[in-house]
Design an enzyme around this catalytic site. Sequence first.
Site, PDB file in Angstrom:
ATOM      1  N   ALA A   1      -5.482   0.519   5.907  1.00 61.56           N
ATOM      2  CA  ALA A   1      -5.274   0.390   7.278  1.00 61.56           C
ATOM      3  C   ALA A   1      -5.445   1.899   7.911  1.00 61.56           C
ATOM      4  CB  ALA A   1      -3.697   0.222   7.456  1.00 61.56           C
TER       5      ALA A   1
ATOM      6  N   ASP B   1       6.238  -5.343  19.965  1.00 60.95           N
ATOM      7  CA  ASP B   1       5.715  -5.049  18.450  1.00 60.95           C
ATOM      8  C   ASP B   1       4.209  -5.042  18.551  1.00 60.95           C
ATOM      9  OD1 ASP B   1       4.774  -5.870  16.016  1.00 60.95           O
ATOM     10  OD2 ASP B   1       5.409  -7.887  15.800  1.00 60.95           O
TER      11      ASP B   1
ATOM     12  N   TYR C   1      -2.018   0.226   2.616  1.00 64.10           N
ATOM     13  CA  TYR C   1      -1.621   1.408   3.754  1.00 64.10           C
ATOM     14  C   TYR C   1      -2.990   2.192   3.716  1.00 64.10           C
ATOM     15  CZ  TYR C   1       1.222   5.443   5.393  1.00 64.10           C
ATOM     16  OH  TYR C   1       1.460   6.435   6.194  1.00 64.10           O
TER      17      TYR C   1
ATOM     18  N   GLY D   1       6.472   3.532  18.304  1.00 61.78           N
ATOM     19  CA  GLY D   1       7.052   3.656  17.100  1.00 61.78           C
ATOM     20  C   GLY D   1       7.954   5.251  17.343  1.00 61.78           C
TER      21      GLY D   1
ATOM     22  N   ILE E   1       5.931  14.156   4.927  1.00 63.10           N
ATOM     23  CA  ILE E   1       6.811  14.399   6.043  1.00 63.10           C
ATOM     24  C   ILE E   1       8.277  13.741   5.622  1.00 63.10           C
ATOM     25  CG2 ILE E   1       7.168  14.728   8.423  1.00 63.10           C
ATOM     26  CD1 ILE E   1       4.483  15.838   7.276  1.00 63.10           C
TER      27      ILE E   1
HETATM   28  P1  NAP Z   1       9.577   5.601  10.460  1.00 61.61           P
HETATM   29  O1  NAP Z   1      10.589   6.943  10.046  1.00 61.61           O
HETATM   30  O2  NAP Z   1       9.638   4.676   9.261  1.00 61.61           O
HETATM   31  O3  NAP Z   1       9.591   4.867  11.737  1.00 61.61           O
HETATM   32  C1  NAP Z   1       8.681   4.036  11.983  1.00 61.61           C
HETATM   33  C2  NAP Z   1       8.758   3.753  13.402  1.00 61.61           C
HETATM   34  O4  NAP Z   1       7.417   2.886  13.797  1.00 61.61           O
HETATM   35  C3  NAP Z   1       9.783   3.266  14.033  1.00 61.61           C
HETATM   36  O5  NAP Z   1       9.964   3.789  15.355  1.00 61.61           O
HETATM   37  C4  NAP Z   1       9.694   1.952  14.087  1.00 61.61           C
HETATM   38  O6  NAP Z   1      10.588   1.032  14.979  1.00 61.61           O
HETATM   39  C5  NAP Z   1       8.125   1.716  14.153  1.00 61.61           C
HETATM   40  N1  NAP Z   1       7.541   0.489  14.151  1.00 61.61           N
HETATM   41  C6  NAP Z   1       7.428  -0.019  12.765  1.00 61.61           C
HETATM   42  N2  NAP Z   1       6.704  -1.159  12.899  1.00 61.61           N
HETATM   43  C7  NAP Z   1       6.554  -1.470  14.312  1.00 61.61           C
HETATM   44  C8  NAP Z   1       6.019  -2.305  15.125  1.00 61.61           C
HETATM   45  N3  NAP Z   1       5.314  -3.784  14.537  1.00 61.61           N
HETATM   46  N4  NAP Z   1       5.977  -2.192  16.451  1.00 61.61           N
HETATM   47  C9  NAP Z   1       6.413  -1.190  17.069  1.00 61.61           C
HETATM   48  N5  NAP Z   1       7.114  -0.029  16.233  1.00 61.61           N
HETATM   49  C10 NAP Z   1       7.102  -0.313  15.033  1.00 61.61           C
HETATM   50  O7  NAP Z   1       8.237   6.231   9.965  1.00 61.61           O
HETATM   51  P2  NAP Z   1       7.448   7.740  10.253  1.00 61.61           P
HETATM   52  O8  NAP Z   1       7.590   8.466   8.694  1.00 61.61           O
HETATM   53  O9  NAP Z   1       8.043   8.486  11.404  1.00 61.61           O
HETATM   54  O10 NAP Z   1       5.910   7.498  10.005  1.00 61.61           O
HETATM   55  C11 NAP Z   1       5.247   7.385  11.412  1.00 61.61           C
HETATM   56  C12 NAP Z   1       3.790   7.142  11.151  1.00 61.61           C
HETATM   57  O11 NAP Z   1       3.491   8.319  10.587  1.00 61.61           O
HETATM   58  C13 NAP Z   1       3.308   6.098  10.541  1.00 61.61           C
HETATM   59  O12 NAP Z   1       2.225   5.249  11.260  1.00 61.61           O
HETATM   60  C14 NAP Z   1       3.129   6.459   9.154  1.00 61.61           C
HETATM   61  O13 NAP Z   1       2.355   5.801   8.337  1.00 61.61           O
HETATM   62  C15 NAP Z   1       2.592   8.110   9.296  1.00 61.61           C
HETATM   63  N6  NAP Z   1       2.723   8.909   8.178  1.00 61.61           N
HETATM   64  C16 NAP Z   1       4.190   9.302   7.706  1.00 61.61           C
HETATM   65  C17 NAP Z   1       4.057  10.061   6.718  1.00 61.61           C
HETATM   66  C18 NAP Z   1       5.538  10.498   6.203  1.00 61.61           C
HETATM   67  O14 NAP Z   1       5.382  11.114   4.978  1.00 61.61           O
HETATM   68  N7  NAP Z   1       6.669  10.238   6.912  1.00 61.61           N
HETATM   69  C19 NAP Z   1       2.974  10.665   6.195  1.00 61.61           C
HETATM   70  C20 NAP Z   1       1.553  10.277   6.691  1.00 61.61           C
HETATM   71  C21 NAP Z   1       1.535   9.211   7.678  1.00 61.61           C
HETATM   72  P3  NAP Z   1      11.858   0.773  14.913  1.00 61.61           P
HETATM   73  O15 NAP Z   1      12.801   1.870  14.764  1.00 61.61           O
HETATM   74  O16 NAP Z   1      12.200  -0.534  16.073  1.00 61.61           O
HETATM   75  O17 NAP Z   1      11.880   0.010  13.304  1.00 61.61           O
END
Ligand code: NAP
Length: 240
Positions: A156, A59, A153, A8, A186
């Site tokens: 998981a 994926d 969530y 991701g 974030i």
């Molecule tokens: P995001 O901006 O929505 O980006 C998600 C990323 O995951 C994208 O690169 C997406 O690829 C990829 N992805 C989704 N499903 C996938 C799959 N099946 N196979 C491969 N890649 C996949 O999310 P983010 O906020 O950066 O979050 C990143 C991580 O941090 C996640 O695990 C999230 O749960 C965790 N997190 C985030 C926050 C927050 O506040 N943002 C807080 C706590 C934890 P595509 O671009 O190709 O769709």
Amino acid sequence: MKYALVTGASRGIGRAIAIKLAQDGFFVLINYQSNISAAEETKTLIEANGGTAELLPFDVADGAAVEKTLTEWQAAHEDEYIAVLVNNAGIRRDNLMFWLTDEEWKSVLDTSLNGTFYTTRTLVKYMMNKKFGRIINIVSISGVNGMAGQTNYSAAKAGIIGLTKSLALETAKKRVTVNAIAPGFIETDMTKDLNQDELKKLVPAQRFGKAEEVADLAGFLASEKAGYITGQVVAISGGL
Ligand code: NAP
């Protein structure tokens, strides 16, 4: 040069971690699911800083695709191995438990928990053989404390925390560390639908965090200096 795989890495926290690891001298494998233009942009940003990277789409929820892609990569790079794995890919499908559909439950567990299992199972053996590795799992405060509307969530992420702690015990003597990072709120695409002005009042630091702040922590955990830290969950949440 050591290789690092960030799942991701096309957007958000994964992109920031990919950029940080490239700055720290890793050749970064940029995984994503479908957003090729965003993934290309991550690569361009890395190369603009003098770093090296390549795209590695799959994926994470598709166990056969993970195994095939990573095994083929390994066969094409006989003398190399992926020393750092950042399991970052994740999705949110929030709903209250009594409305939660099978699809909302399954897709979130498949991506975060099963995805982490598939990549880690494939790569940990190479790290143990080479007697060095870093596995960094991006979880969430939601998986530590719980959050209404996020039973899927939270389940998981809590599952990944259990995986982190148990795997750390299996790999410590081979110099492979396994840690989790638990971000709070974030600023990324994942949180753009949230009311930041209201929610930041809940955060002791009174703001959302930046992806780059998470990346700095990941960069440290990936470094040689973090060799005595394993099996831990490190929160980065502004005190939440
Ligand atoms: P995001 O901006 O929505 O980006 C998600 C990323 O995951 C994208 O690169 C997406 O690829 C990829 N992805 C989704 N499903 C996938 C799959 N099946 N196979 C491969 N890649 C996949 O999310 P983010 O906020 O950066 O979050 C990143 C991580 O941090 C996640 O695990 C999230 O749960 C965790 N997190 C985030 C926050 C927050 O506040 N943002 C807080 C706590 C934890 P595509 O671009 O190709 O769709």
